[in-house]
Design an enzyme around this catalytic site. Structure first.
Site, PDB file in Angstrom:
ATOM      1  CB  THR A  33      -0.974   0.038   1.186  1.00 39.94           C
ATOM      2  OG1 THR A  33      -0.112  -0.297   2.489  1.00 39.94           O
ATOM      3  CG2 THR A  33      -2.010  -1.029   1.251  1.00 39.94           C
ATOM      4  CG  ASP A  69      -4.570  -4.455  10.097  1.00 40.21           C
ATOM      5  OD1 ASP A  69      -5.354  -4.226   9.073  1.00 40.21           O
ATOM      6  OD2 ASP A  69      -3.103  -4.491   9.933  1.00 40.21           O
ATOM      7  N   GLY A  71      -8.162  -6.390   6.558  1.00 39.82           N
ATOM      8  CA  GLY A  71      -7.103  -6.529   5.422  1.00 39.82           C
ATOM      9  C   GLY A  71      -5.808  -6.631   5.750  1.00 39.82           C
ATOM     10  CG  LEU A  94     -11.333 -11.974   2.459  1.00 41.56           C
ATOM     11  CD1 LEU A  94     -12.208 -11.453   1.277  1.00 41.56           C
ATOM     12  CD2 LEU A  94     -11.929 -12.758   3.453  1.00 41.56           C
ATOM     13  CB  SER A  95      -4.581 -13.407   0.835  1.00 44.95           C
ATOM     14  OG  SER A  95      -3.562 -14.157   0.631  1.00 44.95           O
ATOM     15  CD  GLN A  98      -2.240 -10.524   1.806  1.00 43.99           C
ATOM     16  OE1 GLN A  98      -3.372 -10.323   2.278  1.00 43.99           O
ATOM     17  NE2 GLN A  98      -1.745  -9.555   0.828  1.00 43.99           N
ATOM     18  CB  CYS A 268      -0.989   2.460 -10.516  1.00 45.30           C
ATOM     19  SG  CYS A 268      -2.257   1.111 -10.711  1.00 45.30           S
TER      20      CYS A 268
END
Length: 286
Positions: A33, A69, A71, A94-95, A98, A268
């Site tokens: 991020t 936290d 995500g 959801l990973s 991770q 990006c």
């Protein structure tokens, strides 16, 4: 209320490429991020930790509090919270990659506090917590669930609860016109590429959406801090790192994946420099 099911498949298709591939362009915190370059001479790792501190400081954390936290990524924010703020932490993601990575990383940190990482969506989370931080996850939540997200967050916080939401932002066509930002066909094609190839199912909010849905859930928006050019710089460094590790990246994945990520990172950066995209931290209070 209709039961909500997390978008596990979408998240796992995005983040479960391979930890080693991401490590080729991310810093040692594995933060995926926007960094915060508080000083011009900061390394990416220093700027990522500065970003975590910028977010966590706004929560007015006290020793022994419990921080959620949402995500949690590869656990960089959780690690910072444990080491610098002396709090209990719960990270949800959801990973699967991770989840496993964060669990292993946080298990090595000496602390008397409770440390949990769960393979779980916010829509499945009902524990009471003192503070909430969510950095770079809101983009995957979808607008039809914004109301439920803010209501759930409000419900699990105490009366003096605080939440820090860090998310990429978009603008309406009218706003871009007023700002003098011209969107080209090339820009439109890049938006399509991102939605299909990099973040399937993602949806960017506008600032107005955060205010509307947060306030509807009875949150007050205490502060908004925009970090547009900080993300442009972050993306520039990521692209340079990946390019420097081209051979290893192709060996780990494929030339197609390498080219896709280079196109994504450089495109990006262009969006943030041009003003099509922004990113902000929203401090919400009960």
């Amino acid at each position: 209320m209709t039961e909500l099911r997390p978008f596990y498949e979408e998240s796992q298709s995005i983040y479960d490429v391979s930890d080693e591939f991401f490590s080729l362009f991310l810093d040692p915190t594995m933060a995926y991020t926007c960094a915060y370059f508080e000083r011009e001479d900061m390394t990416l790792e220093e700027a990522q930790n500065a970003k975590f501190d910028l977010a966590l400081d706004k929560l007015h954390l006290e020793p022994g509090m419990t921080l959620l936290d949402i995500g949690c990524g590869w656990g960089g924010g959780l690690q910072r919270a444990i080491e610098n703020y002396d709090v209990n932490v719960i990270g949800i993601t959801l990973s699967r990659n991770q989840f496993e990575y964060s669990k292993a990383k946080l298990a090595k940190i000496p602390t008397e506090r409770s440390v949990q990482v769960r393979l779980q969506g916010w829509d499945e989370f009902t524990d009471k917590v003192d503070r909430i931080v969510s950095i770079g996850a809101f983009e995957a939540f979808k607008m039809e669930r914004y109301a439920a997200f803010f209501e759930r967050s409000y419900d699990i916080l105490p009366d003096d609860g605080r939440m820090l939401l860090h998310t990429i932002l978009t603008y309406t066509q009218k706003q871009m016109h007023e700002m003098g930002v011209k969107v080209t066909m090339s820009d439109v094609r890049f938006m399509k590429f991102i939605g299909e190839e990099i973040f399937p199912g993602g949806q960017l909010p506008a600032q107005e959406d955060i205010f509307k849905f947060a306030q509807a859930a009875d949150f007050s928006v205490e502060k908004v801090q925009l970090l547009q050019q900080h993300y442009a710089r972050t993306l520039n460094i990521w692209a340079a790192n990946l390019e420097a590790n081209k051979d290893r990246a192709i060996a780990l994945q494929s030339e197609e994946i390498y080219n896709k990520y280079m196109h994504y990172l450089t495109g990006c950066e262009h969006f943030f420099r041009k003003g099509i995209s922004n990113v902000g931290q929203f401090t919400l209070t009960k």
